[in-house]
Structures are given as structure tokens and as C-alpha cells.
Design an enzyme around this catalytic site. Structure first.
Site, mmCIF file in Angstrom:
data_model
loop_
_atom_site.group_PDB
_atom_site.id
_atom_site.type_symbol
_atom_site.label_atom_id
_atom_site.label_comp_id
_atom_site.label_asym_id
_atom_site.label_seq_id
_atom_site.Cartn_x
_atom_site.Cartn_y
_atom_site.Cartn_z
ATOM 1 N N ARG A 1 -4.624 15.758 6.191
ATOM 2 C CA ARG A 1 -5.270 15.587 4.897
ATOM 3 C C ARG A 1 -5.397 16.928 4.167
ATOM 4 O O ARG A 1 -5.283 16.992 2.949
ATOM 5 C CB ARG A 1 -6.648 14.937 5.094
ATOM 6 N N HIS B 1 0.949 5.608 -1.625
ATOM 7 C CA HIS B 1 0.576 6.716 -2.500
ATOM 8 C C HIS B 1 1.898 7.422 -2.764
ATOM 9 O O HIS B 1 2.348 8.236 -1.950
ATOM 10 C CB HIS B 1 -0.407 7.657 -1.807
ATOM 11 N N TYR C 1 -5.052 7.478 -6.582
ATOM 12 C CA TYR C 1 -6.331 8.212 -6.632
ATOM 13 C C TYR C 1 -6.224 9.616 -7.220
ATOM 14 O O TYR C 1 -7.226 10.306 -7.386
ATOM 15 C CB TYR C 1 -6.980 8.276 -5.243
ATOM 16 N N ASP D 1 2.469 3.363 2.564
ATOM 17 C CA ASP D 1 1.352 4.305 2.589
ATOM 18 C C ASP D 1 1.756 5.748 2.275
ATOM 19 O O ASP D 1 1.967 6.079 1.118
ATOM 20 C CB ASP D 1 0.637 4.184 3.945
ATOM 21 N N ARG E 1 -16.342 5.850 2.864
ATOM 22 C CA ARG E 1 -16.755 7.257 2.801
ATOM 23 C C ARG E 1 -16.921 7.716 1.357
ATOM 24 O O ARG E 1 -17.703 8.608 1.065
ATOM 25 C CB ARG E 1 -15.680 8.184 3.408
ATOM 26 N N HIS F 1 -5.300 -0.784 6.681
ATOM 27 C CA HIS F 1 -5.343 -0.310 8.081
ATOM 28 C C HIS F 1 -6.175 -1.255 8.960
ATOM 29 O O HIS F 1 -5.628 -1.951 9.787
ATOM 30 C CB HIS F 1 -5.841 1.137 8.225
ATOM 31 N N HIS G 1 -12.082 3.673 -2.851
ATOM 32 C CA HIS G 1 -11.167 4.373 -1.933
ATOM 33 C C HIS G 1 -11.431 4.043 -0.475
ATOM 34 O O HIS G 1 -10.517 3.735 0.291
ATOM 35 C CB HIS G 1 -11.277 5.893 -2.138
ATOM 36 N N HIS H 1 0.834 -1.208 0.000
ATOM 37 C CA HIS H 1 0.000 0.000 0.000
ATOM 38 C C HIS H 1 0.864 1.251 0.000
ATOM 39 O O HIS H 1 1.674 1.461 0.896
ATOM 40 C CB HIS H 1 -0.911 0.022 1.234
ATOM 41 N N GLU I 1 -9.612 3.220 9.643
ATOM 42 C CA GLU I 1 -8.301 3.766 10.007
ATOM 43 C C GLU I 1 -8.419 4.690 11.215
ATOM 44 O O GLU I 1 -7.513 4.737 12.047
ATOM 45 C CB GLU I 1 -7.719 4.543 8.807
ATOM 46 N N GLN J 1 2.924 11.169 -2.283
ATOM 47 C CA GLN J 1 3.005 11.750 -0.937
ATOM 48 C C GLN J 1 4.443 11.787 -0.412
ATOM 49 O O GLN J 1 4.725 12.474 0.569
ATOM 50 C CB GLN J 1 2.086 10.998 0.028
HETATM 51 ZN ZN ZN Z 1 -3.536 4.947 2.108
#
Ligand code: ZN
Length: 455
Positions: free
Chosen positions: A85, A61, A124, A323, A213, A272, A210, A59, A238, A64
Site C-alpha cells: 500500500r 482500480h 478512489y 482489482d 476503516r 474480498h 471504501h 472490481h 481482506e 494500479q
Molecule cells: Zn480493491
């Protein structure tokens, strides 16, 4: 034409334990033969010390990585995942496909140097800065695939479906405009992603709602049915606020809600899964799904501690991911996974079992779970598996005079970063002397991008 490679490993971690003098035959990136107690064949590439199956990173991204270290201050309100976030949304507002490729390649170099040979990229960030799709809807995924091609890491690309802002199909926020797709555009995105990875060796495309939510409950069985053989990944449970929102809107806890709306089986990786009731934990362990644990990011974001002790006792499968990429390294993720359990329970060696040390059990469990989550034959040194190998630096001070489980335990627990000497992915050497073969060029390009973004 078949590409052949002969390797001779002084010592190796095989599925049933450590072995010495291991000769591997590799054809087109796949291990075709394993012989123990063998003499090195003439012309074989020799790896000294202990060689491990490369660990899959299930996992990440990658973009980031570019904002690592930018969100360690306290905000005006109680600082948490949710203020982090906001920083992330502001940073990614400025990224184009070339920036994403440069940052992803740098992250992948660090992954390879840190013992990760395969990557499941939970992707994403799809659209242009105004939220409109690029001419090629998969332009960003294509940039990730190009970075994998440059660095040699084995890729499972997971284009992410993101539709809503919160439970109950709430409207998305402005900061989420670059993530959004409906079912039709998502299908085009999956097709574009498949095209993007087509030229990479043994790459896969999976699907990824995703989070609970960000999609409607009816989207869950729909997305799982799009490509019935591929991995399905989702962020779940998470944060406590996510659990509270889920209960207040739907009357169910997140994992309970997920399992009620779709069949969760071996294809699934639940990222998570930090906050579980006893019943959710038991059901998840029974399902055969993988818990995608990201201990360093979960610690950095203050998420909470996964109950690995009870989950393991119930037969649950795990793997690890980097992550947010705040720090990248296979050893660090496994060490913190074990240490978080020790700190909570005030006991030692919680991942160990009779005759198997904590470092060995963690490495093998995370290899098996990571391979399952990537949907690829990786994570083991055995015929039929990809030749993804990480050899440890036998002359590193933490490893001198040690072999087998003492060497692996020392690499995970007694060195700041996993002491990696060489890395081979799909039969191709990509790291030598601890350094990626294209490290300087990729780091220079990354530096230019970051300087511009932070200016
Ligand atoms: Zn993630």
C-alpha cells in the site's frame, strides 16, 4: 434511429446450456431475439467456434495497472499488503487526469482482450496532488469514463467515499489526501460522476464506502440511501489485521459489523470477504449480496483464500474482479479461484456439479454475480440483455477439435490466457483476431506516460 445487427454464432453458451447455430437479433446494443438451430441470415456477422456471454469485471482500480510489477521486493519489515500500500501511495502521488485516462484505457484494452466486457471501477483517486479538489470535482472519474468511451468497455463507475485512516474515525494519513471527501463533497462527486458517464452507452454510477476503516458506521446507511437503486460496493475482511483492528475497536468482526449497521441485500457487493466466521459466511450467502472475489490480486498480496466451497453450499453468489490489475484476464481469475480451493482441500473440480463442469459453472456464476454487482443487464445471451459477447479462437491449440464444455474448460484451464478471437460490446465489435481495434494507439500513449512516471 435504431441500429440493428444480425449475428450468427456457430455455438453459444446460453443460460440453459450450449446451443448450436444461434442467430441473434440486436437492436441498439440489446439482444432482441435468440433462435437456436438456425441458418445464418443473409448479411449476418458470423462468429466461428464457441461464443460466451462476456464476463463482467466487478472490481478494479485501473490506475494500479501502471505499478504492476513494482512491488515484488521484500521491505525491511515483514512484507505484506501494508508495505504494498505504501508503494501504491507513492506511485499515485504523481498521477494527473490525463495519466489516469492513459493507464485506464490500457487496462481496459487488456480486459477486453482477456474476456471482460463490463467493468465496475472502484474509483478512489479523486483530488489534485495537494489534496485539493480539481475545478471539476469529478475530473478523475471523467478521465475513467473517457477511457471507457475510447475502448468500448461497459462501465459502472463507483465513486468511493473515503474519510478516515482507520476504525474509530482515526485521522487519515498524508498518502490518503487525494482520496478524502466529506458527505457534502461526496454528493457533488456522485453528481459529477453521473454527468461524466451520461454520454456512454448503458453506463451506471453506483456508490462505494471504501471500507469499514475509511468511513464512519453512520455513513453506511447514509450512502446506501443516496441512490436507492444503484449498486453499493465495499472492501471488507481482506486482511487479518483488518479483522483484528475491527474486533479490538468495535468488538465485532468486519462483516458482522457491516451487517449490524446497514441492510445488506442484493444491491451490495462485498469485495474480498476473505476472512469470515461460519456465521458471517452464512449470513452473507443468505443476504443475496455478491462476494467480489479477486483471486489473482488476493494471491499477489498474500490475503488468504476465500472459502468458496462452504459459501456456495449455502447458496452464496460470487463474481470476479481484477482489482490491482497485476495481471488481467477472465480465464486466469476463474482458474485461480478454483485452484485455490483445490490446493486447500486437496480435491478436484470443486466448482463442478452433477452434469456441469467446473469451467462452465464458474463462468455462469461469475457472469450472474458480476452482472448483479454492475447493476446492468449483462452476462447472459438472452433477449433483453446487452449484446456483450466473447468468441473463443477455435484454432487455438488448446481448443482444436473441442466444443461446448470441453472447449470452455480448456479455455479456462488449458491455456495461459483465455484464447479470445473476437469481442463485441453492446453490439459493437471491439476486438478482432484477439486484438483490440485501437490497441496500438492506446499502448503507445500508455508507454509514454509510464516512461515519464518511472524516469
Ligand atoms: Zn480493491
Amino acid at each position: 434511429m435504431t441500429t440493428k445487427l444480425d449475428l450468427h454464432l456457430e455455438e453459444a453458451l446460453l443460460p440453459d446450456g450450449f446451443a448450436s447455430g444461434v442467430s441473434l437479433g440486436v437492436e441498439d446494443g440489446v439482444i432482441v431475439s435468440v433462435a437456436r438451430d438456425s441458418v445464418a441470415p443473409a448479411g449476418a456477422m458470423r462468429l466461428a467456434g464457441l461464443t460466451l456471454p462476456g464476463l463482467p469485471n466487478l472490481h478494479s482500480h485501473t490506475f494500479q495497472r501502471g505499478m504492476a510489477g513494482l512491488s515484488e521486493r521484500r521491505g525491511a519489515s515483514e512484507d505484506s499488503f501494508w508495505t504494498w500500500r505504501e508503494v501504491m501511495y507513492r506511485f499515485l502521488d504523481r498521477l494527473g487526469p490525463d495519466d489516469v485516462q492513459a493507464i485506464a484505457a490500457q487496462a481496459m484494452v487488456e480486459m477486453l482482450e482477456g474476456g471482460f466486457t463490463a467493468l465496475a471501477e472502484f474509483h478512489y483517486l479523486h483530488h489534485d496532488k495537494d489534496g485539493r479538489p480539481y475545478g471539476d470535482i469529478a475530473a478523475m472519474g471523467t478521465a475513467i469514463a473517457a477511457a471507457a468511451g475510447e475502448t468500448g468497455i461497459g462501465l459502472t463507475l463507483l465513486p468511493v467515499l473515503y474519510r478516515y485512516g482507520n476504525f474509530g474515525s482515526a485521522a487519515p494519513a498524508q498518502g490518503q489526501r487525494r482520496f478524502l471527501n466529506d458527505r457534502d463533497s461526496y454528493l457533488r462527486l456522485v453528481e459529477g460522476s453521473e454527468k461524466a458517464v451520461a454520454s456512454l452507452p448503458d453506463a451506471r454510477v453506483g456508490v462505494a464506502p471504501h471500507s469499514l476503516r475509511a468511513v464512519a458506521l453512520e455513513d453506511l446507511p447514509w450512502i446506501a440511501s443516496l441512490r436507492p437503486q444503484t449498486p453499493v460496493h465495499i472492501h471488507v475482511a481482506e486482511q487479518m489485521r483488518e479483522v483484528e483492528d475491527s474486533i479490538s475497536v468495535t468488538g465485532r468482526r468486519p462483516v458482522e459489523l457491516l451487517m449490524q449497521n446497514v441492510t445488506v441485500d442484493e444491491r451490495w457487493c462485498l469485495i474480498h470477504a476473505t476472512h469470515l466466521s461460519d456465521a458471517e459466511r452464512e449470513a452473507m450467502a443468505r443476504s443475496g449480496a455478491v462476494a467480489g472475489l479477486c483471486p489473482i490480486t488476493e494471491a499477489n498480496l498474500g490475503d488468504g483464500i476465500f472459502d468458496g466451497v462452504h459459501y456456495r453450499a449455502a447458496g452464496g453468489r460470487i463474481g470476479v474482479g481484477s482489482d490491482s490489475n497485476i495481471e488481467i484476464g477472465a480465464g486466469g481469475e476463474l482458474r485461480l479461484l478454483e485452484y485455490s480451493q483445490r490446493l486447500r482441500d486437496r480435491r478436484r473440480a470443486l466448482w463442478a456439479e452433477a452434469g456441469i463442469s467446473a469451467g462452465v459453472r464458474l463462468w455462469q456464476d461469475a457472469c450472474a454475480g458480476g452482472a448483479q454487482a454492475c447493476g446492468r443487464a449483462v452476462g447472459r445471451i438472452a433477449p433483453g440483455a446487452r449484446a456483450d459477447l466473447v468468441s473463443l479462437a477455435a484454432d487455438h491449440p488448446a481448443l482444436i477439435g473441442k466444443s461446448s464444455d470441453f472447449a470452455l474448460d480448456s479455455a479456462v484451464f488449458a491455456a495461459a490466457a483465455l484464447p479470445v478471437e473476437s469481442v463485441i460490446v453492446g453490439g459493437k465489435p471491439v476486438v478482432g483476431g484477439g486484438r483490440h481495434i485501437d490497441r496500438a494507439r492506446i499502448a503507445a500513449r500508455y508507454g509514454a506516460v509510464i516512461r515519464r512516471l518511472l524516469a
